[in-house]
Design an enzyme around this catalytic site. Structure first.
Site, PDB file in Angstrom:
ATOM      1  N   ARG A 128      -2.864  12.637 -46.886  1.00  0.00           N
ATOM      2  CA  ARG A 128      -4.219  12.812 -46.361  1.00  0.00           C
ATOM      3  C   ARG A 128      -4.542  11.938 -45.137  1.00  0.00           C
ATOM      4  O   ARG A 128      -5.401  11.050 -45.195  1.00  0.00           O
ATOM      5  CB  ARG A 128      -5.257  12.598 -47.474  1.00  0.00           C
ATOM      6  N   CYS A 150      -3.802   9.283 -51.278  1.00  0.00           N
ATOM      7  CA  CYS A 150      -4.356   9.308 -52.629  1.00  0.00           C
ATOM      8  C   CYS A 150      -3.427  10.140 -53.487  1.00  0.00           C
ATOM      9  O   CYS A 150      -2.399  10.626 -53.010  1.00  0.00           O
ATOM     10  CB  CYS A 150      -5.776   9.846 -52.641  1.00  0.00           C
ATOM     11  N   LYS A 207     -21.319  18.479 -54.772  1.00  0.00           N
ATOM     12  CA  LYS A 207     -20.862  17.131 -54.395  1.00  0.00           C
ATOM     13  C   LYS A 207     -20.318  17.149 -52.967  1.00  0.00           C
ATOM     14  O   LYS A 207     -20.661  16.304 -52.150  1.00  0.00           O
ATOM     15  CB  LYS A 207     -19.764  16.673 -55.366  1.00  0.00           C
ATOM     16  N   ASN A 208     -19.465  18.134 -52.675  1.00  0.00           N
ATOM     17  CA  ASN A 208     -18.802  18.134 -51.366  1.00  0.00           C
ATOM     18  C   ASN A 208     -19.750  18.484 -50.214  1.00  0.00           C
ATOM     19  O   ASN A 208     -19.414  18.258 -49.058  1.00  0.00           O
ATOM     20  CB  ASN A 208     -17.602  19.098 -51.371  1.00  0.00           C
ATOM     21  N   ASP A 265      -9.146  23.317 -54.736  1.00  0.00           N
ATOM     22  CA  ASP A 265      -9.890  22.587 -55.763  1.00  0.00           C
ATOM     23  C   ASP A 265     -10.071  23.383 -57.057  1.00  0.00           C
ATOM     24  O   ASP A 265     -10.645  22.866 -58.018  1.00  0.00           O
ATOM     25  CB  ASP A 265     -11.267  22.160 -55.219  1.00  0.00           C
ATOM     26  N   ARG A 269     -16.087  11.506 -61.293  1.00  0.00           N
ATOM     27  CA  ARG A 269     -16.260  11.508 -59.824  1.00  0.00           C
ATOM     28  C   ARG A 269     -16.967  12.775 -59.363  1.00  0.00           C
ATOM     29  O   ARG A 269     -17.652  12.758 -58.348  1.00  0.00           O
ATOM     30  CB  ARG A 269     -14.898  11.455 -59.130  1.00  0.00           C
TER      31      ARG A 269
HETATM   32  C1  UD1 Z   1     -12.093  18.270 -48.537  1.00  0.00           C
HETATM   33  C2  UD1 Z   1     -12.712  18.230 -49.913  1.00  0.00           C
HETATM   34  C3  UD1 Z   1     -11.637  18.372 -50.988  1.00  0.00           C
HETATM   35  C4  UD1 Z   1     -10.803  19.616 -50.743  1.00  0.00           C
HETATM   36  C5  UD1 Z   1     -10.288  19.654 -49.299  1.00  0.00           C
HETATM   37  C6  UD1 Z   1      -9.592  20.964 -48.970  1.00  0.00           C
HETATM   38  C7  UD1 Z   1     -14.689  16.856 -49.696  1.00  0.00           C
HETATM   39  C8  UD1 Z   1     -15.344  15.554 -49.975  1.00  0.00           C
HETATM   40  N1  UD1 Z   1     -13.408  16.960 -50.079  1.00  0.00           N
HETATM   41  O1  UD1 Z   1     -11.227  17.149 -48.411  1.00  0.00           O
HETATM   42  O2  UD1 Z   1     -12.268  18.443 -52.256  1.00  0.00           O
HETATM   43  O3  UD1 Z   1      -9.701  19.639 -51.621  1.00  0.00           O
HETATM   44  O4  UD1 Z   1     -11.378  19.493 -48.376  1.00  0.00           O
HETATM   45  O5  UD1 Z   1     -10.431  22.037 -49.204  1.00  0.00           O
HETATM   46  O6  UD1 Z   1     -15.293  17.773 -49.190  1.00  0.00           O
HETATM   47  N2  UD1 Z   1      -5.330  16.704 -42.605  1.00  0.00           N
HETATM   48  C9  UD1 Z   1      -4.586  16.192 -41.581  1.00  0.00           C
HETATM   49  N3  UD1 Z   1      -5.211  15.363 -40.679  1.00  0.00           N
HETATM   50  C10 UD1 Z   1      -6.543  15.071 -40.761  1.00  0.00           C
HETATM   51  C11 UD1 Z   1      -7.292  15.622 -41.813  1.00  0.00           C
HETATM   52  C12 UD1 Z   1      -6.679  16.442 -42.726  1.00  0.00           C
HETATM   53  O7  UD1 Z   1      -3.391  16.449 -41.474  1.00  0.00           O
HETATM   54  O8  UD1 Z   1      -7.045  14.315 -39.908  1.00  0.00           O
HETATM   55  C13 UD1 Z   1      -4.677  17.588 -43.606  1.00  0.00           C
HETATM   56  C14 UD1 Z   1      -4.764  17.042 -45.038  1.00  0.00           C
HETATM   57  O9  UD1 Z   1      -3.753  16.129 -45.313  1.00  0.00           O
HETATM   58  C15 UD1 Z   1      -4.647  18.315 -45.855  1.00  0.00           C
HETATM   59  C16 UD1 Z   1      -5.359  19.352 -44.976  1.00  0.00           C
HETATM   60  O10 UD1 Z   1      -5.389  18.805 -43.656  1.00  0.00           O
HETATM   61  O11 UD1 Z   1      -3.300  18.688 -45.991  1.00  0.00           O
HETATM   62  C17 UD1 Z   1      -6.768  19.684 -45.422  1.00  0.00           C
HETATM   63  O12 UD1 Z   1      -7.497  18.474 -45.605  1.00  0.00           O
HETATM   64  P1  UD1 Z   1      -9.064  18.392 -45.361  1.00  0.00           P
HETATM   65  O13 UD1 Z   1      -9.592  19.770 -45.231  1.00  0.00           O
HETATM   66  O14 UD1 Z   1      -9.342  17.432 -44.266  1.00  0.00           O
HETATM   67  O15 UD1 Z   1      -9.561  17.776 -46.743  1.00  0.00           O
HETATM   68  P2  UD1 Z   1     -10.696  16.711 -46.962  1.00  0.00           P
HETATM   69  O16 UD1 Z   1     -11.787  16.891 -45.975  1.00  0.00           O
HETATM   70  O17 UD1 Z   1     -10.094  15.354 -47.123  1.00  0.00           O
END
Ligand code: UD1
Length: 418
Positions: free
Chosen positions: A122, A117, A22-23, A306, A398
């Site tokens: 996030r 969320c 999915k990811n 995850d 999901r």
């Molecule tokens: C993706 C995965 C999710 C997984 C996560 C971490 C998908 C669709 N989702 O989510 O299943 O749990 O990676 O492995 O692939 N952050 C910031 N600023 C930003 C972006 C992120 O501070 O602009 C922080 C987030 O709040 C979090 C950390 O960075 O604490 C990691 O988040 P991120 O790796 O971006 O997760 P997602 O891409 O949302």
């Protein structure tokens, strides 16, 4: 609203075909905006993928789905809408991944801010700062991101100050057709990002991994048509590994590249679980005496956040007390109150969870909260004495394809009820 009814106590025994990731599929779908015609194979048909398909359709993509063969065919007209509405982004944060490709291809995008969320705040500041460095002008207004780029995006050096999967993906996609060279530093290097890079290169991008967390992208004028097969879902595989271990069963997982989940395998080996590895298969052999352990979640190649909730369920059954440190998300112990209602003894202090071992779990009526927390309850219900009912199964839907069919084919007593 659908519920799952599970009668615990059965060992999982049999084989499970692991679905496509999915990811990995989500950013690949977003990146199809850059091309005219794409065929994606091995796509899982879970709700998040449907949400992304709905979002792309709302932009004007013509999409055909072959449910039986797990294939998505996408045809894009010359012009797409550049507006991703709140309705399409609110239920799935990955919707924000259309920002980079829309901006790169059409020079503008209006995309809903995804908001927080259940598992944490996030933010998307890294996505936005990165796109600004590529030359975009970005304003946040009325819950929307307004992005414009008068000329083409322009390659530059971007150092992420935090490792983010989504920001790495958005910037990677945006930089493919930017003018000149982009260097992304301190990138996430999850296998799904490697899959996205392989896909983008197959479309004609010029992307190279320079080191573990450094990617170089040389912009090209346009991307071409291609057919691509998505990687297996390592998180689904990891979930079934833990379910097999928790029920002291023996399960063969098919369509798995086990090299990608080495960290997870070594954590479980330390806990006493045995594995046999074949080319595309992994056999998991449970052990009555699960050992305690301590685990910290980290970006890849560390232990994934995850799979944290699922591992916690297994820790409840271990001989001795275990500890989890959750380093990625601030609110990712949502499963704990529900596990406690099944007899688990867990204390949380900040980002640490202390899990008492040797617990006998008993069935209960439970509430699914987020995707991974929900599946940790499914695993708990599979080992618990008596019946459990899990409400709000849409969280599971999901990200898990046919979960009750896959588990019942291995002997679990699980069924979907209304
Ligand atoms: C993706 C995965 C999710 C997984 C996560 C971490 C998908 C669709 N989702 O989510 O299943 O749990 O990676 O492995 O692939 N952050 C910031 N600023 C930003 C972006 C992120 O501070 O602009 C922080 C987030 O709040 C979090 C950390 O960075 O604490 C990691 O988040 P991120 O790796 O971006 O997760 P997602 O891409 O949302």
């Amino acid at each position: 609203m659908d519920k799952l009814e599970i009668i615990g106590g059965k060992k999982l025994q049999g084989s499970i075909n692991i679905s496509g990731s999915k990811n990995a599929t989500l950013p690949i779908l977003a990146a199809t905006i850059l091309s005219k015609k794409i065929i994606i194979k091995n796509t899982p048909f879970v709700r998040d993928i449907q949400t992304m398909i709905n979002l792309l359709s709302s932009l004007g993509s013509k999409i055909k789905i072959n449910l039986k063969k797990n294939i998505i065919k996408i045809n894009n007209p010359n012009k797409l809408e550049t507006f991703a509405s709140y309705n399409h982004v609110k239920t799935m944060r990955a919707g924000v991944l259309v920002l980079g490709p829309l901006l790169a291809k059409f020079g503008k995008a209006k995309v809903s801010l995804p908001g927080g969320c259940a598992i944490g705040a996030r933010p998307i500041d890294l996505h936005i700062e990165g796109l600004k460095k590529l030359g975009a002008k970005i304003k946040l207004l009325n819950g929307y991101i307004y992005a414009t780029a008068k000329k083409k995006l322009k390659g530059t050096k971007i150092n992420f100050n935090k490792i983010s999967v989504g920001a790495t993906e958005n910037l990677l996609i945006a930089a493919c057709t930017a003018q000149g060279r982009t260097i992304l530093n301190n990138c996430a290097c999850e296998p799904e990002i490697k899959d996205l890079v392989n896909f983008l290169n197959k479309m004609g991008s010029k992307i190279k991994w320079m080191s573990k967390r450094k990617i170089q992208i040389d912009g090209v004028n346009e991307l071409k048509e291609c057919t691509y097969k998505v990687m297996f879902d390592r998180l689904e595989a990891g979930t079934f590994v833990i379910a097999a271990a928790a029920t002291n069963g023996k399960v063969r997982l098919n369509n798995v590249n086990w090299k990608v989940i080495n960290c997870e395998i070594s954590v479980l080996k330390k806990m006493g679980v045995k594995f046999t590895k074949h080319r595309n298969q992994l056999i998991v052999i449970g052990n009555k005496k699960i050992k305690k352990t301590n685990v910290s979640t980290k970006p890849y190649p560390g232990f994934p956040t995850d799979l944290q909730a699922q591992l916690m369920t297994l820790m409840c059954l271990a001989k001795g007390d275990s500890k989890i440190t959750e380093n990625i998300f601030e609110n990712r112990f949502m499963q704990v109150p529900e596990l406690k209602r099944m007899g688990a003894r867990i204390k949380i202090k900040g980002k640490k969870a202390f899990i008492k071992g040797n617990q006998k779990l008993t069935g209960a009526e439970l509430m699914a909260t987020d995707l991974r927390a929900s599946v940790s309850l499914v695993i708990a219900a599979l080992v618990a004495k008596n019946k459990s009912i899990i409400n709000r199964v849409y969280h599971l839907d999901r990200g898990y394809e046919n979960i009750e069919k896959k588990l019942s084919s291995c002997g679990a007593q699980i069924k979907r009820i209304e």
